[in-house]
Design a protein around this motif. Structure first.
Motif, short mmCIF file in Angstrom:
data_model
loop_
_atom_site.label_atom_id
_atom_site.label_comp_id
_atom_site.label_asym_id
_atom_site.label_seq_id
_atom_site.Cartn_x
_atom_site.Cartn_y
_atom_site.Cartn_z
N GLY A 128 0.80 -1.22 0.00
CA GLY A 128 0.00 0.00 0.00
C GLY A 128 0.83 1.26 0.00
N GLU A 129 1.99 1.23 0.66
CA GLU A 129 2.85 2.41 0.70
C GLU A 129 3.43 2.77 -0.66
OE1 GLU A 129 4.49 1.73 5.29
OE2 GLU A 129 5.80 1.39 3.56
N GLN A 130 3.55 1.78 -1.55
CA GLN A 130 4.17 2.01 -2.85
C GLN A 130 3.19 1.93 -4.00
OE1 GLN A 130 7.30 2.98 -2.96
NE2 GLN A 130 7.54 2.69 -0.75
N LEU A 131 1.91 1.75 -3.69
CA LEU A 131 0.93 1.56 -4.76
C LEU A 131 0.64 2.85 -5.52
CD1 LEU A 131 -1.05 -0.24 -6.25
CD2 LEU A 131 -2.73 0.21 -4.43
N ALA A 132 0.54 3.97 -4.79
CA ALA A 132 0.17 5.24 -5.43
C ALA A 132 1.13 5.65 -6.55
CB ALA A 132 0.06 6.34 -4.38
N PRO A 133 2.47 5.63 -6.35
CA PRO A 133 3.36 6.01 -7.46
C PRO A 133 3.19 5.12 -8.69
CG PRO A 133 4.57 5.97 -5.39
CD PRO A 133 3.24 5.36 -5.10
N THR A 134 2.94 3.82 -8.49
CA THR A 134 2.77 2.93 -9.63
C THR A 134 1.47 3.22 -10.36
OG1 THR A 134 4.07 1.18 -8.59
CG2 THR A 134 2.57 0.52 -10.33
N LEU A 135 0.39 3.49 -9.63
CA LEU A 135 -0.88 3.81 -10.28
C LEU A 135 -0.78 5.13 -11.04
CD1 LEU A 135 -3.58 2.78 -7.64
CD2 LEU A 135 -2.93 1.61 -9.75
N VAL A 136 -0.11 6.12 -10.46
CA VAL A 136 0.08 7.40 -11.18
C VAL A 136 0.86 7.17 -12.46
CG1 VAL A 136 1.23 9.65 -11.07
CG2 VAL A 136 -0.10 8.83 -9.11
N LEU A 137 1.93 6.40 -12.39
CA LEU A 137 2.73 6.09 -13.58
C LEU A 137 1.90 5.34 -14.61
CD1 LEU A 137 5.40 5.81 -15.13
CD2 LEU A 137 5.89 3.78 -13.74
N THR A 138 1.14 4.36 -14.17
CA THR A 138 0.35 3.53 -15.09
C THR A 138 -0.74 4.35 -15.78
OG1 THR A 138 0.75 1.55 -13.77
CG2 THR A 138 -1.14 1.52 -15.24
N LEU A 139 -1.50 5.12 -15.02
CA LEU A 139 -2.59 5.90 -15.61
C LEU A 139 -2.06 7.00 -16.53
CD1 LEU A 139 -4.97 6.18 -12.53
CD2 LEU A 139 -5.12 4.61 -14.47
N THR A 140 -0.93 7.60 -16.15
CA THR A 140 -0.32 8.61 -17.03
C THR A 140 0.14 7.98 -18.33
OG1 THR A 140 0.46 9.85 -15.09
CG2 THR A 140 1.49 10.35 -17.20
N ALA A 141 0.73 6.79 -18.25
CA ALA A 141 1.18 6.10 -19.46
C ALA A 141 0.01 5.75 -20.37
CB ALA A 141 1.95 4.84 -19.08
N ILE A 142 -1.09 5.28 -19.80
CA ILE A 142 -2.25 4.94 -20.62
C ILE A 142 -2.84 6.18 -21.27
CG2 ILE A 142 -4.61 4.04 -20.53
CD1 ILE A 142 -3.70 2.07 -18.42
N ALA A 143 -2.90 7.30 -20.51
CA ALA A 143 -3.42 8.55 -21.09
C ALA A 143 -2.53 9.03 -22.23
CB ALA A 143 -3.51 9.62 -19.99
N LEU A 144 -1.20 8.97 -22.06
CA LEU A 144 -0.29 9.38 -23.13
C LEU A 144 -0.40 8.45 -24.33
CD1 LEU A 144 2.94 10.29 -21.10
CD2 LEU A 144 1.35 11.86 -22.24
N ALA A 145 -0.57 7.16 -24.07
CA ALA A 145 -0.70 6.20 -25.17
C ALA A 145 -1.97 6.48 -25.98
CB ALA A 145 -0.73 4.78 -24.62
N SER A 270 -7.58 -1.50 -23.51
CA SER A 270 -7.23 -0.70 -22.35
C SER A 270 -7.29 -1.53 -21.06
CB SER A 270 -8.16 0.51 -22.23
OG SER A 270 -7.96 1.39 -23.31
N GLY A 271 -8.21 -2.50 -21.00
CA GLY A 271 -8.24 -3.38 -19.84
C GLY A 271 -6.98 -4.21 -19.73
N TRP A 272 -6.56 -4.77 -20.87
CA TRP A 272 -5.30 -5.51 -20.89
C TRP A 272 -4.12 -4.57 -20.62
CZ3 TRP A 272 -1.55 -4.23 -24.47
CH2 TRP A 272 -0.41 -5.03 -24.47
N ALA A 273 -4.23 -3.33 -21.12
CA ALA A 273 -3.12 -2.39 -20.99
C ALA A 273 -2.83 -2.06 -19.54
CB ALA A 273 -3.42 -1.11 -21.77
N LEU A 274 -3.85 -2.01 -18.70
CA LEU A 274 -3.62 -1.68 -17.29
C LEU A 274 -2.73 -2.73 -16.65
CD1 LEU A 274 -4.18 0.15 -14.90
CD2 LEU A 274 -6.21 -1.22 -14.41
N GLY A 275 -3.06 -4.01 -16.87
CA GLY A 275 -2.21 -5.07 -16.32
C GLY A 275 -0.84 -5.08 -16.95
N ALA A 276 -0.77 -4.81 -18.26
CA ALA A 276 0.52 -4.83 -18.95
C ALA A 276 1.42 -3.70 -18.49
CB ALA A 276 0.31 -4.74 -20.47
N THR A 277 0.86 -2.51 -18.28
CA THR A 277 1.69 -1.39 -17.86
C THR A 277 2.15 -1.54 -16.42
OG1 THR A 277 -0.38 -0.18 -17.47
CG2 THR A 277 0.81 0.32 -19.49
N ILE A 278 1.29 -2.12 -15.56
CA ILE A 278 1.73 -2.38 -14.20
C ILE A 278 2.86 -3.40 -14.20
CG2 ILE A 278 1.04 -3.42 -12.00
CD1 ILE A 278 -1.63 -2.08 -12.29
#
Length: 345
Positions: A128-145, A270-278
């Motif tokens: 939980g302490e490290q989840l937020a940075p990964t979610l921010v990175l993942t969602l930003t990557a999907i938005a840029l993609a 995009s559903g697959w992309a979330l798992g792939a980017t994580i």
């Protein structure tokens, strides 16, 4: 007298507007069945992931109590039977496999992922302490993609053989780029040579862009491959001719009409992309020395901290399930016919 070409789109739209109104009760029952079916499928996926995580620990070569003892000691040392027995009792390793499995499942239902072998803390706290940075990175990557894919496809699809061929070639080339190689190239060029971005990512917006681009570029190429064919097919549909006869410009037609019909493959991906980017974040966070569950996973694997490893695996599975449920909802919003079990024409 045959209908004119300008009347053809109206006839196409009339196929749907002339359909009889559906009984609200039947629509509600169909929606309920669809939701229940999706939820049962999601639970099945989560159960499979939880079972696989348990088996990965149960069939691990060697004695788990010995592994935990060595992790805590920092090196392989002699241990007494009493010390191993205490560890076996603490974690229930002496229980039958079926009992351990049921205890594992009941803990997951309660939100208990176990305790880290090395940090002596609940796995949920560590992740939980490290989840937020990964979610921010993942969602930003999907938005840029998505942004990159839409701009590139709209500008190049259906523009003639050379332009369309160039667009398809770029899609194919970028889709095959490895995250590790692309991350190093971007880091060398834009961080070390041009000094536009920090070498160590950190949590600043400037430090987020290069890691997000490393994940976004291959994803944009992959989604572009899926979208381009549908986009070019949609350009040949009667509604495009109807929009042209009403005086709409080419760019407006592509953005307001064609893109909506062509976006369904990318929405599905995009559903697959979330798992792939994580999953890709494991590599990217290591390359850019960025905090996140990717680095937590790498550290846990190196230290054989299995509860954290399985916790990350289950988290990715859960996020993948949630993403696919959301994608299914978006499908119905983009094309309401898919919510009725039909297929877009």
């Amino acid at each position: 007298m045959p209908a004119s070409s300008a009347d053809a789109p109206a006839q196409v739209d009339a196929r749907f507007s002339a359909a009889p109104l559906e009984d609200p009760g039947a629509r509600l029952r169909r929606t309920a069945r669809r939701v229940v079916s999706r939820l049962l499928g999601a639970l099945l996926v989560l159960w499979g992931a939880a079972t696989a995580a348990f088996l990965a620990q149960a069939v691990l070569p060697g004695d788990r109590a010995t592994i935990i003892f060595n992790i805590r000691a920092g090196q392989p040392i002699e241990r007494t039977p009493e010390e191993l027995a205490a560890i076996n009792a603490q974690y229930g390793f002496q229980d039958p496999v079926l009992t351990q499995y049921l205890h594992h499942l009941s803990g997951l239902v309660r939100g208990d992922l176990g305790e880290s072998y090395q940090q002596f803390r609940p796995v949920t706290d560590v992740i939980g302490e490290q989840l937020a940075p990964t979610l921010v990175l993942t969602l930003t990557a999907i938005a840029l993609a998505w942004a990159g894919m839409v701009v590139w496809v709209v500008l190049t699809a259906g523009r003639g053989r050379r332009t369309a061929g160039l667009g398809a070639a770029v899609d194919t080339a970028t889709a095959g780029l490895p995250h590790y190689w692309l991350g190093i190239v971007l880091l060398l060029v834009f961080a070390l040579q041009l000094r536009w971005f920090p070498v160590i990512s950190g949590n600043s917006p400037a430090g987020l862009l290069l890691p997000a681009l490393t994940l976004a570029v291959p994803l944009a190429g992959f989604m572009g491959q899926a979208t381009r064919t549908e986009f070019e097919r949609a350009l040949q549909q009667p509604f495009v001719l109807s929009a042209r006869t009403r005086g709409a410009g080419d760019l407006a037609i592509r953005l307001r009409h064609v893109l909506r019909h062509a976006a369904l493959p990318a929405v599905t991906l995009s559903g697959w992309a979330l798992g792939a980017t994580i999953s890709g974040a494991v590599v990217v966070e290591t390359v850019y020395t960025r905090a996140g569950i990717g680095r937590v996973l790498v550290t846990a694997v190196n230290n054989q901290d299995l509860p954290i490893v399985t916790g990350v695996v289950l988290l990715v599975a859960a996020l993948y399930v949630v993403a696919n449920l959301l994608v299914d909802l978006v499908h119905g919003l983009v094309d309401p016919r898919t919510a009725k079990g039909g297929r877009p024409s």
